[in-house]
Design a protein around this motif. Structure first.
Motif, mmCIF file in Angstrom:
data_model
loop_
_atom_site.group_PDB
_atom_site.id
_atom_site.type_symbol
_atom_site.label_atom_id
_atom_site.label_comp_id
_atom_site.label_asym_id
_atom_site.label_seq_id
_atom_site.Cartn_x
_atom_site.Cartn_y
_atom_site.Cartn_z
ATOM 1 N N ALA A 16 11.954 19.191 -11.792
ATOM 2 C CA ALA A 16 11.123 18.568 -10.766
ATOM 3 C C ALA A 16 10.088 19.596 -10.323
ATOM 4 O O ALA A 16 10.298 20.808 -10.445
ATOM 5 C CB ALA A 16 11.961 18.107 -9.580
ATOM 6 N N SER A 17 8.987 19.114 -9.790
ATOM 7 C CA SER A 17 7.938 20.001 -9.283
ATOM 8 C C SER A 17 8.252 20.411 -7.851
ATOM 9 O O SER A 17 8.736 19.599 -7.060
ATOM 10 C CB SER A 17 6.583 19.301 -9.309
ATOM 11 O OG SER A 17 6.199 19.073 -10.638
ATOM 12 N N ALA A 18 7.962 21.674 -7.549
ATOM 13 C CA ALA A 18 8.191 22.204 -6.210
ATOM 14 C C ALA A 18 7.042 23.129 -5.840
ATOM 15 O O ALA A 18 6.499 23.822 -6.699
ATOM 16 C CB ALA A 18 9.513 22.959 -6.161
ATOM 17 N N ARG A 19 6.696 23.138 -4.547
ATOM 18 C CA ARG A 19 5.657 24.036 -4.059
ATOM 19 C C ARG A 19 6.311 25.297 -3.514
ATOM 20 O O ARG A 19 7.319 25.251 -2.821
ATOM 21 C CB ARG A 19 4.835 23.372 -2.954
ATOM 22 C CG ARG A 19 3.578 24.171 -2.581
ATOM 23 C CD ARG A 19 2.734 23.460 -1.548
ATOM 24 N NE ARG A 19 3.363 23.407 -0.250
ATOM 25 C CZ ARG A 19 3.437 24.421 0.609
ATOM 26 N NH1 ARG A 19 2.918 25.586 0.305
ATOM 27 N NH2 ARG A 19 4.033 24.276 1.780
ATOM 28 N N GLU A 31 9.665 24.397 -1.415
ATOM 29 C CA GLU A 31 9.897 23.098 -0.810
ATOM 30 C C GLU A 31 10.806 22.382 -1.792
ATOM 31 O O GLU A 31 10.388 22.082 -2.916
ATOM 32 C CB GLU A 31 8.586 22.331 -0.642
ATOM 33 C CG GLU A 31 7.751 22.810 0.499
ATOM 34 C CD GLU A 31 6.460 22.004 0.649
ATOM 35 O OE1 GLU A 31 6.178 21.103 -0.175
ATOM 36 O OE2 GLU A 31 5.726 22.301 1.602
ATOM 37 N N TRP A 32 12.041 22.146 -1.413
ATOM 38 C CA TRP A 32 13.042 21.628 -2.338
ATOM 39 C C TRP A 32 12.705 20.199 -2.723
ATOM 40 O O TRP A 32 12.512 19.345 -1.853
ATOM 41 C CB TRP A 32 14.420 21.731 -1.699
ATOM 42 C CG TRP A 32 15.535 21.809 -2.671
ATOM 43 C CD1 TRP A 32 16.630 21.006 -2.693
ATOM 44 C CD2 TRP A 32 15.698 22.729 -3.752
ATOM 45 N NE1 TRP A 32 17.462 21.377 -3.717
ATOM 46 C CE2 TRP A 32 16.915 22.433 -4.392
ATOM 47 C CE3 TRP A 32 14.928 23.778 -4.256
ATOM 48 C CZ2 TRP A 32 17.383 23.135 -5.504
ATOM 49 C CZ3 TRP A 32 15.394 24.476 -5.351
ATOM 50 C CH2 TRP A 32 16.601 24.156 -5.960
ATOM 51 N N PRO A 33 12.595 19.917 -4.022
ATOM 52 C CA PRO A 33 12.136 18.594 -4.450
ATOM 53 C C PRO A 33 13.189 17.492 -4.351
ATOM 54 O O PRO A 33 12.882 16.330 -4.560
ATOM 55 C CB PRO A 33 11.735 18.828 -5.910
ATOM 56 C CG PRO A 33 12.587 19.968 -6.359
ATOM 57 C CD PRO A 33 12.768 20.838 -5.146
ATOM 58 N N TRP A 34 14.415 17.866 -4.026
ATOM 59 C CA TRP A 34 15.485 16.868 -3.954
ATOM 60 C C TRP A 34 15.998 16.770 -2.531
ATOM 61 O O TRP A 34 16.254 17.771 -1.879
ATOM 62 C CB TRP A 34 16.628 17.255 -4.883
ATOM 63 C CG TRP A 34 16.215 17.350 -6.310
ATOM 64 C CD1 TRP A 34 15.886 16.311 -7.127
ATOM 65 C CD2 TRP A 34 16.072 18.528 -7.109
ATOM 66 N NE1 TRP A 34 15.557 16.773 -8.377
ATOM 67 C CE2 TRP A 34 15.670 18.138 -8.391
ATOM 68 C CE3 TRP A 34 16.260 19.880 -6.855
ATOM 69 C CZ2 TRP A 34 15.445 19.042 -9.417
ATOM 70 C CZ3 TRP A 34 16.043 20.780 -7.868
ATOM 71 C CH2 TRP A 34 15.633 20.360 -9.133
ATOM 72 N N THR A 48 13.564 23.400 2.661
ATOM 73 C CA THR A 48 13.294 24.476 1.707
ATOM 74 C C THR A 48 14.594 25.029 1.146
ATOM 75 O O THR A 48 15.675 24.800 1.696
ATOM 76 C CB THR A 48 12.499 25.631 2.348
ATOM 77 O OG1 THR A 48 13.302 26.267 3.340
ATOM 78 C CG2 THR A 48 11.198 25.135 2.953
ATOM 79 N N VAL A 77 2.495 25.663 -7.485
ATOM 80 C CA VAL A 77 3.459 24.628 -7.844
ATOM 81 C C VAL A 77 4.162 25.082 -9.116
ATOM 82 O O VAL A 77 3.530 25.607 -10.040
ATOM 83 C CB VAL A 77 2.764 23.269 -8.052
ATOM 84 C CG1 VAL A 77 3.751 22.226 -8.564
ATOM 85 C CG2 VAL A 77 2.125 22.799 -6.743
ATOM 86 N N THR A 79 7.951 24.351 -11.717
ATOM 87 C CA THR A 79 9.001 23.415 -12.106
ATOM 88 C C THR A 79 10.333 24.113 -11.890
ATOM 89 O O THR A 79 10.504 25.265 -12.290
ATOM 90 C CB THR A 79 8.845 23.019 -13.581
ATOM 91 O OG1 THR A 79 7.573 22.389 -13.753
ATOM 92 C CG2 THR A 79 9.937 22.069 -14.003
ATOM 93 N N GLN A 134 20.275 15.783 -5.739
ATOM 94 C CA GLN A 134 19.980 16.494 -6.980
ATOM 95 C C GLN A 134 20.641 15.803 -8.168
ATOM 96 O O GLN A 134 21.825 15.510 -8.116
ATOM 97 C CB GLN A 134 20.487 17.932 -6.902
ATOM 98 C CG GLN A 134 19.744 18.777 -5.907
ATOM 99 C CD GLN A 134 20.261 20.196 -5.935
ATOM 100 O OE1 GLN A 134 20.376 20.795 -7.001
ATOM 101 N NE2 GLN A 134 20.562 20.744 -4.771
#
Length: 143
Positions: A16-19, A31-34, A48, A77, A79, A134
């Motif tokens: 997943a993509s995360a900043r 920034e946790w994508p899940w 986060t 950004v 992965t 997740q």
């Protein structure tokens, strides 16, 4: 499958993509994508997650970043994923009701995993939460 202590398993998690929020010499914060912040929870998760990336640091996680953490800066950004990885089960617990950790959906189980090269060090693993946000997969090693 209910994993038992000492079982070998293959753990993976889709990417997943995360900043990137912050980087310091030992950790990168994303920034946790899940998961979504559960504002009704008494636990104040801020959305986060920090991952260690200094190989000399005693903390270990199975997550991998692309590009590597050493190449990332706040605002970038990346992965985040867990490529299929052979690990040992150090502990497994089921939560009924689901465990309140400050995010939804809440996990229904937790598995503490340890890499093979650190299998004799019980403190060298990582707790992963299952059945929540997740998409972590745990499969038995056949054979």
């Amino acid at each position: 499958m209910v994993p038992q202590i000492g079982d070998e398993v293959i753990v993976s998690c889709e990417s997943a993509s995360a900043r990137v929020v912050a980087v310091n010499p030992r950790h990168i914060t994303l920034e946790w994508p899940w998961g979504v912040i559960d504002h009704s929870s008494n636990f104040r998760w801020n959305g986060t997650y920090s991952l260690p990336f200094d190989e000399s640091h005693p903390e270990w996680v199975p997550y991998r970043l692309e590009p590597a953490a050493s190449e990332l800066h706040p605002g970038d950004v990346c992965t985040v994923s867990i490529p299929p990885t052979r690990l040992y089960v150090g502990h497994y617990e089921k939560y009924d009701p689901p465990r309140n950790l400050g995010w939804v959906p809440a996990p229904v189980a937790g598995i503490y995993v340890v890499p093979p090269e650190k299998s004799d060090d019980e403190d060298a693993g990582c707790m992963l939460y299952l059945g929540g946000a997740q998409p972590i997969r745990v499969e038995p090693v056949e054979g």
